[in-house]
Design an enzyme around this catalytic site. Structure first.
Site, short mmCIF file in Angstrom:
data_model
loop_
_atom_site.label_atom_id
_atom_site.label_comp_id
_atom_site.label_asym_id
_atom_site.label_seq_id
_atom_site.Cartn_x
_atom_site.Cartn_y
_atom_site.Cartn_z
CD GLU A 250 -2.80 -0.88 2.59
OE1 GLU A 250 -2.51 -0.03 3.45
OE2 GLU A 250 -3.78 -1.63 2.67
CE LYS A 252 5.47 4.80 6.81
NZ LYS A 252 5.19 6.13 7.32
NE ARG A 257 -2.51 4.20 12.76
CZ ARG A 257 -1.82 3.07 12.88
NH1 ARG A 257 -0.52 3.09 13.04
NH2 ARG A 257 -2.42 1.91 12.82
NE ARG A 272 2.70 6.43 15.31
CZ ARG A 272 3.34 5.77 16.27
NH1 ARG A 272 3.15 6.11 17.53
NH2 ARG A 272 4.15 4.79 15.96
CD GLU A 302 -0.89 8.80 7.54
OE1 GLU A 302 -1.32 7.89 8.28
OE2 GLU A 302 0.17 9.40 7.74
CG PHE A 342 -4.45 2.77 6.59
CD1 PHE A 342 -4.23 1.92 7.66
CD2 PHE A 342 -4.19 4.13 6.75
CE1 PHE A 342 -3.77 2.40 8.86
CE2 PHE A 342 -3.73 4.63 7.96
CZ PHE A 342 -3.53 3.77 9.02
NE ARG A 417 7.46 -0.08 16.39
CZ ARG A 417 7.13 0.99 15.66
NH1 ARG A 417 7.03 0.89 14.35
NH2 ARG A 417 6.89 2.14 16.24
CE LYS A 423 8.49 2.35 10.13
NZ LYS A 423 8.11 3.35 11.10
P1 ATP Z 1 6.67 6.91 10.58
O1 ATP Z 1 7.38 7.79 11.55
O2 ATP Z 1 7.56 6.21 9.64
O3 ATP Z 1 5.49 7.56 9.94
P2 ATP Z 1 5.45 5.68 12.79
O4 ATP Z 1 6.48 5.26 13.75
O5 ATP Z 1 4.67 6.91 13.06
O6 ATP Z 1 6.08 5.72 11.36
P3 ATP Z 1 4.70 3.06 12.09
O7 ATP Z 1 3.73 2.15 12.66
O8 ATP Z 1 6.10 2.69 12.23
O9 ATP Z 1 4.40 4.50 12.67
O10 ATP Z 1 4.40 3.21 10.55
C1 ATP Z 1 3.12 3.21 10.11
C2 ATP Z 1 2.62 4.63 9.97
O11 ATP Z 1 2.52 4.96 8.61
C3 ATP Z 1 1.23 4.73 10.51
O12 ATP Z 1 1.26 5.22 11.84
C4 ATP Z 1 0.51 5.66 9.57
O13 ATP Z 1 0.46 6.98 10.10
C5 ATP Z 1 1.37 5.71 8.34
N1 ATP Z 1 0.74 5.16 7.14
C6 ATP Z 1 0.68 5.77 5.94
N2 ATP Z 1 0.09 4.99 5.02
C7 ATP Z 1 -0.25 3.84 5.65
C8 ATP Z 1 -0.87 2.65 5.23
N3 ATP Z 1 -1.26 2.47 3.97
N4 ATP Z 1 -1.05 1.67 6.15
C9 ATP Z 1 -0.64 1.83 7.43
N5 ATP Z 1 -0.05 2.94 7.87
C10 ATP Z 1 0.16 3.95 7.01
#
Ligand code: ATP
Length: 590
Positions: A250, A252, A257, A272, A302, A342, A417, A423
């Protein structure tokens, strides 16, 4: 249960840095409480009266507390203020004043935990005209019957300075141990917490009915679910090897979020870290009412800033303009948003978290009505690395950060996690430059133009195994003049007189802070370092890992709790991948 027993344990917890010791202190205390008392106790131990997502705050200014202290003790304002200046801690001032009082007369009655909780709850609920006076007398009436120790902790709770450092999972361990006799039951109890975000309610349920209490927990619209998180890897092939077989890739998106709770026309948005952010996005509320075709639903999307004329995605920084208290209407016009859905976690009585990714996605398609402001995240299903690689290029060219690759068979693992979401970000492809979300743990006084402010910060990664923060960088670049002022003011609120017990550092900072604030930095590479403690001894004995040329990106990650910062394990992995890449590069001939 008397509040004095709680204060006693708070004092003991404060003086230990060992998690096991902390857990057994809590177990003993929990066993003595009735289920209704336990619920209150769990909130108080975390310095609050209700779960975070309710957003209930004490809202007491320093001045108000000083007034109450003088009122309850009969000591004049100037003396109280002088004591505060000397100690810098309102809790200690309360303790001293209560001590003086005791010498004069014996306390009439000892307050119970419930007495204290109820007064604090009432205080937090007070608001509007005249509430300052009401809060002042309520606080002084609370303190009047307290022993010095009780007064100290009560004041620390209302002023938000109760720094016991008890992590959520320490409380979960203690609940499991106290009421099921076995810490290994924690995961079952944790599931209830993950879908309710209400530790007090979970504790009470287990105390009342043992494990049956948590089996009764159901997703409730209005109670946020702790988000599922992604692991990270560097190459498509690694991701495919890890998940095995076909995967969903998907886009990103680079926005915020949001967890969306819809109950007929009522819509709530959670960030988040599960704060209620409904007021940030009135336009999203409208969108959800119109485009989510279910009576009740919990969804994840998102929220991204867009150019309304072209539909182009705008960088995350643009969305930050929406983080304001006033002028939301103008900001809404100037910085419009779109929602990219998502995930679906719940709809009209069905708990989708138990279902597979494919089932959830199918249901999402049936519920969302797409238009130019509402999309389901773009996705492909494939096992072909080249196809996924090309999809990633496409995502990046459309303004995304990269991809989130998902396991088709995986359920929604709230609060975890794991490797069912991985990712893949562009930075990892571009040489070795990378971003890190780090916790500010120390500060260094600025010189010259930066005199009077902090000129640099000591930053740390999170180590969940030991629940500590290990240093990874000292960073003074990338901050604008305004940033430096704002950060100095902000960090002074978290200043403490010594290194925080959860911080592991060989470097001596000028000033130590409570680990609270997360910032994003970019570093050109990761190097071995004799002075930093992140990954110490993992790669080489005596060496830790450090970010080289760290620079603040301008992105304050106030959507992340310190425990959500980049982990030590992630950094070690990134270092290993970086080495692999360097080896793969053709050597330049000299
Ligand atoms: P980052 O700082 O890289 O955004 P994070 O630490 O905030 O990551 P992670 O769980 O590591 O959070 O990465 C997933 C994040 O990516 C989610 O919190 C969300 O905000 C974002 N995101 C964007 N597109 C998607 C998607 N298609 N599916 C899931 N999460 C997504």
């Amino acid at each position: 249960m008397l509040f004095k027993e709680v204060a006693e344990i708070m004092e003991q917890v404060e003086s230990t840095t060992k998690r096991l010791e902390m857990t057994s202190l809590l177990v003993e205390l929990f066993k003595k409480a009735s289920p209704a008392e336990l619920e209150k106790l769990v909130y108080l131990l975390q310095g609050k009266v209700r779960p975070d997502y309710e957003g209930l705050e004490f809202g007491v200014a320093e001045k108000l507390v000083l007034r109450s202290l003088s009122e309850f003790s009969g000591v004049d304002d100037e003396t109280v203020e002088k004591l505060y200046k000397e100690t810098g801690d309102l809790g200690s001032v309360a303790e001293m004043l209560a001590q003086r009082k005791i010498q004069k007369k014996l306390l009439s009655r000892e307050p119970t935990l419930t007495d204290v909780y109820e007064k604090l709850y009432k205080l937090a609920k007070l608001g509007g005209k005249g509430s300052v006076t009401q809060k002042t007398s309520l606080l002084s009436s609370l303190l009047i019957d307290m022993s010095p120790k009780e007064a100290k902790y009560a004041v620390r709770i209302v002023t938000g300075r109760l720094r016991l450092g008890i992590a959520d999972y320490t409380i979960l361990d203690a609940i499991a141990q106290a009421f099921t006799g076995d810490k290994s039951n924690r995961p079952v109890i944790e599931r209830a917490y993950n879908i309710s975000s209400d530790l007090g309610a979970v504790a009470r349920a287990v105390a009342e009915k043992g494990l049956n209490g948590v089996y009764d927990f159901k997703i409730t619209v209005g109670k946020p679910i702790r988000p599922m998180l992604a692991e990270r890897l560097t190459t498509v092939q690694e991701v495919l090897d890890k998940i095995g077989g076909e995967v969903a890739a998907e886009y990103k998106l680079d926005g915020e979020r949001v967890q969306i709770h819809k109950n007929n026309g009522n819509v709530l948005l959670f960030s988040r870290r599960l704060e209620n952010i409904t007021s940030h996005y009135p336009d999203a509320i409208e969108i959800v009412r119109k485009n989510v075709n279910a009576r009740e639903a919990v969804l994840e999307a998102e929220c991204v800033a867009i150019n309304p004329d072209t539909g182009e995605l705008l960088p995350f920084q643009e969305l930050m303009h929406r983080r304001r208290k006033y002028g939301i209407e103008e900001a809404m016009k100037e910085y419009p948003i779109a929602l990219f859905f998502f995930d679906l976690l719940y709809a009209d009585g069905v708990d989708y978290t138990e279902k597979t990714y494919l089932e959830r996605r199918e249901a999402l398609k049936n519920i969302i009505i797409e238009d130019e402001r509402v999309k389901i995240v773009k996705q492909i299903i494939s096992r072909d690395p080249e196809q996924i690689e090309a999809f990633m290029e496409e995502a990046i060219s459309e303004g995304c950060e990269g991809l989130v690759v998902k396991d088709l068979k995986a359920s929604y693992r709230a609060g975890a996690r794991e490797w069912s979401w991985i990712k893949l970000k562009r930075e990892y492809k571009a040489e070795v430059a990378d971003t890190f979300d780090l916790v500010i743990v120390g500060g260094f006084h600025g010189r010259g133009k930066r005199a009077g402010k902090y000129g640099a910060y000591l930053l740390a990664a999170y180590d969940p195994d030991e629940d500590v923060f290990r240093t990874f960088a000292k960073c003074g670049t990338g901050f604008t003049d305004e940033d430096l002022t704002v950060f100095t003011e902000m960090m002074n609120k978290y200043k403490i007189g010594h290194k925080h017990p959860r911080v592991d550092s060989k470097i001596e900072a000028d000033v130590w802070f409570e680990p609270r604030i997360v910032v994003e930095i970019i570093a050109s590479e990761i190097t071995l370092s004799p002075v930093h403690t992140c990954g110490l001894d993992v790669i080489r004995r005596g060496s830790g890992l450090a970010g080289r040329f760290p620079k603040y990106t301008g992105r304050l990650r106030d959507d992340k709790a310190p425990e959500q910062a980049t982990t030590v394990k992630e950094i070690v992995e990134m270092y290993r991948n970086q080495l692999k890449k360097v080896e793969e590069q053709p050597q330049e001939s000299t």
